[in-house]
Design a protein around this motif. Structure first.
Motif, PDB file in Angstrom:
ATOM      1  N   PHE A  97      32.194 -18.259  -3.649  1.00  0.00           N
ATOM      2  CA  PHE A  97      31.714 -18.983  -2.355  1.00  0.00           C
ATOM      3  C   PHE A  97      30.277 -19.018  -2.363  1.00  0.00           C
ATOM      4  N   ARG A  98      29.841 -19.904  -1.745  1.00  0.00           N
ATOM      5  CA  ARG A  98      28.194 -20.092  -1.503  1.00  0.00           C
ATOM      6  C   ARG A  98      27.938 -19.552  -0.241  1.00  0.00           C
ATOM      7  N   ALA A  99      26.829 -18.892  -0.295  1.00  0.00           N
ATOM      8  CA  ALA A  99      26.280 -18.094   1.018  1.00  0.00           C
ATOM      9  C   ALA A  99      24.781 -18.357   1.002  1.00  0.00           C
ATOM     10  N   CYS A 100      24.287 -17.853   1.799  1.00  0.00           N
ATOM     11  CA  CYS A 100      22.739 -17.958   2.218  1.00  0.00           C
ATOM     12  C   CYS A 100      22.308 -16.512   3.103  1.00  0.00           C
ATOM     13  N   CYS A 101      21.488 -15.794   2.708  1.00  0.00           N
ATOM     14  CA  CYS A 101      20.948 -14.816   3.428  1.00  0.00           C
ATOM     15  C   CYS A 101      20.217 -14.936   4.619  1.00  0.00           C
ATOM     16  N   PRO A 102      20.538 -14.614   5.963  1.00  0.00           N
ATOM     17  CA  PRO A 102      19.971 -14.850   7.086  1.00  0.00           C
ATOM     18  C   PRO A 102      18.658 -14.249   7.102  1.00  0.00           C
ATOM     19  N   GLU A 103      18.430 -13.356   6.089  1.00  0.00           N
ATOM     20  CA  GLU A 103      16.893 -12.547   6.312  1.00  0.00           C
ATOM     21  C   GLU A 103      16.120 -13.206   5.344  1.00  0.00           C
ATOM     22  N   CYS A 104      16.326 -13.213   4.049  1.00  0.00           N
ATOM     23  CA  CYS A 104      15.280 -13.627   2.918  1.00  0.00           C
ATOM     24  C   CYS A 104      15.626 -15.068   2.582  1.00  0.00           C
ATOM     25  N   ARG A 105      16.774 -15.797   3.106  1.00  0.00           N
ATOM     26  CA  ARG A 105      17.141 -17.181   2.787  1.00  0.00           C
ATOM     27  C   ARG A 105      17.318 -17.619   1.615  1.00  0.00           C
ATOM     28  N   ALA A 106      17.546 -16.352   0.623  1.00  0.00           N
ATOM     29  CA  ALA A 106      17.994 -16.833  -0.679  1.00  0.00           C
ATOM     30  C   ALA A 106      19.568 -17.308  -0.465  1.00  0.00           C
ATOM     31  N   ARG A 107      19.853 -18.269  -1.519  1.00  0.00           N
ATOM     32  CA  ARG A 107      21.130 -18.752  -1.619  1.00  0.00           C
ATOM     33  C   ARG A 107      21.846 -18.290  -2.982  1.00  0.00           C
TER      34      ARG A 107
END
Length: 86
Positions: free
Chosen positions: A18-28
């Motif tokens: 599953f693809r995700a994005c961190c809401p803190e550091c914006r890493a994908r």
């Protein structure tokens, strides 16, 4: 029927990611089903999925609508179902 004949038509299936994005550091990034936690509550406010960012280590929690719940469970994410006290 031999074992080889029984499994002849089967293909090797790769595990869901599953693809995700961190809401803190914006890493994908991509996560395996085992890296996600799904909680299904009685309402949209109590239904969410969570994970820990592999880049910065911050825990993330995001709301999960019906479609997200369906996609995650069909991809092997285990769901914790909350039951309301009646």
């Amino acid at each position: 029927m031999s074992v080889a004949a029984a499994f002849a038509g089967m293909r090797n299936v790769s595990p869901a990611v599953f693809r995700a994005c961190c809401p803190e550091c914006r890493a994908r990034f991509e996560l395996a089903a085992s890296a996600l936690r799904l909680v299904v509550g009685a309402s949209s406010r109590t239904t969410f999925y969570s994970f820990t960012c592999p880049e910065c280590g911050v825990p993330a929690r995001k709301p999960a609508g019906e479609r997200i719940v369906e996609l995650l469970t069909s991809g092997g994410v285990r769901a914790l179902r909350l039951h309301s006290a009646v």
